[in-house]
Design a protein around this motif. Structure first.
Motif, PDB file in Angstrom:
ATOM      1  N   ARG A  66       2.842 -56.193   9.032  1.00  0.00           N
ATOM      2  CA  ARG A  66       3.350 -57.529   9.383  1.00  0.00           C
ATOM      3  C   ARG A  66       2.194 -58.511   9.331  1.00  0.00           C
ATOM      4  O   ARG A  66       1.173 -58.309   9.966  1.00  0.00           O
ATOM      5  CB  ARG A  66       3.960 -57.466  10.781  1.00  0.00           C
ATOM      6  N   ARG A  69       9.599 -66.902  12.880  1.00  0.00           N
ATOM      7  CA  ARG A  69       9.435 -66.345  14.214  1.00  0.00           C
ATOM      8  C   ARG A  69       9.593 -67.472  15.226  1.00  0.00           C
ATOM      9  O   ARG A  69       9.268 -68.628  14.929  1.00  0.00           O
ATOM     10  CB  ARG A  69       8.037 -65.742  14.386  1.00  0.00           C
ATOM     11  N   ALA A  89      11.150 -58.207  14.825  1.00  0.00           N
ATOM     12  CA  ALA A  89      11.161 -58.499  16.262  1.00  0.00           C
ATOM     13  C   ALA A  89      12.391 -59.334  16.602  1.00  0.00           C
ATOM     14  O   ALA A  89      12.966 -60.010  15.737  1.00  0.00           O
ATOM     15  CB  ALA A  89       9.893 -59.254  16.650  1.00  0.00           C
ATOM     16  N   GLU A  90      12.766 -59.279  17.868  1.00  0.00           N
ATOM     17  CA  GLU A  90      13.902 -60.077  18.333  1.00  0.00           C
ATOM     18  C   GLU A  90      13.569 -61.557  18.127  1.00  0.00           C
ATOM     19  O   GLU A  90      12.459 -61.993  18.402  1.00  0.00           O
ATOM     20  CB  GLU A  90      14.150 -59.805  19.815  1.00  0.00           C
ATOM     21  N   GLU A 130       2.010 -62.291  17.659  1.00  0.00           N
ATOM     22  CA  GLU A 130       1.077 -61.365  18.299  1.00  0.00           C
ATOM     23  C   GLU A 130      -0.225 -61.358  17.505  1.00  0.00           C
ATOM     24  O   GLU A 130      -0.209 -61.364  16.284  1.00  0.00           O
ATOM     25  CB  GLU A 130       1.673 -59.971  18.332  1.00  0.00           C
ATOM     26  N   ASP A 163       5.589 -66.844  19.615  1.00  0.00           N
ATOM     27  CA  ASP A 163       5.949 -65.428  19.645  1.00  0.00           C
ATOM     28  C   ASP A 163       5.087 -64.589  18.702  1.00  0.00           C
ATOM     29  O   ASP A 163       5.423 -63.458  18.400  1.00  0.00           O
ATOM     30  CB  ASP A 163       7.431 -65.269  19.289  1.00  0.00           C
ATOM     31  N   ASP A 194      13.541 -63.016  15.153  1.00  0.00           N
ATOM     32  CA  ASP A 194      13.204 -63.269  13.744  1.00  0.00           C
ATOM     33  C   ASP A 194      14.439 -63.766  13.011  1.00  0.00           C
ATOM     34  O   ASP A 194      15.550 -63.280  13.251  1.00  0.00           O
ATOM     35  CB  ASP A 194      12.741 -61.986  13.051  1.00  0.00           C
TER      36      ASP A 194
END
Length: 176
Positions: free
Chosen positions: A125, A159, A58-59, A165, A163, A61
């Motif tokens: 993940r 992360r 993900a952006e 999930e 952020d 990381d």
């Protein structure tokens, strides 16, 4: 007379060989597990696993560590989750046939087991909060009951805070 006895013995020997050969064809011996044919297939599998890791990223990381293990050896790695940012452990598996492996995550007295399917297009993940060491284990193919070609690529990243999930601790779990 001697010729007939010799001919009869030869005929009996040929018949026995034919019957023995037929029996072995009907009941083959143990077979070797499916494997990759040469280096090119292994390199292709590594590339597919790397793409799966990249797809899971993900952006924001920040990569901390990464590596690869053969399924024959398994994975037994201890990670240090320092600082105050949460971590993500991404796992991608590739094998010449359909296969799942069991990943065990542990920290302190807590542990959890997860099924990882080899060949997925996106890595699995797992969320790990900062705050000490944790281990990731996949039993070697020998411990799991046989030999197998295959590989596991893993990547540990931090992360951005807030952020994560879903569950923010896949070791303890979030079931209440």
């Amino acid at each position: 007379m001697r010729t007939r006895t010799g001919l009869a013995a030869l005929s009996l020997a040929v018949s026995a060989m034919a019957l023995t050969g037929a029996c072995t064809e009907d009941h083959p011996g143990p077979s070797r597990p499916p494997s990759w044919e040469g280096k090119a297939e292994q390199e292709d599998a590594m590339e597919r696993a790397a793409r799966a890791l990249n797809a899971a990223g993900a952006e924001g990381d920040v990569r901390v560590d990464e590596g690869m293990e053969d399924l024959d050896r398994g994975l037994d790695k201890t990670f240090e989750a320092k600082g105050d940012h949460p971590y993500s452990l991404d796992i991608a598996c590739q094998a010449p046939t359909d296969r799942t492996v069991t990943l065990t995550l542990a920290r302190g007295g807590s542990h959890s087991e997860w099924e990882v399917t080899c060949g997925d297009r996106e890595a699995d993940r797992f969320s790990v909060p900062a705050g000490g060491r944790f281990t990731a284990t996949i039993a070697s193919a020998g411990e799991a009951g046989g030999a197998a070609d295959g590989l596991v690529l893993w990547r540990l990243s931090t992360r951005p805070p807030g952020d994560m999930e879903g569950c923010d601790d896949d070791i303890k779990g979030c079931e209440s």
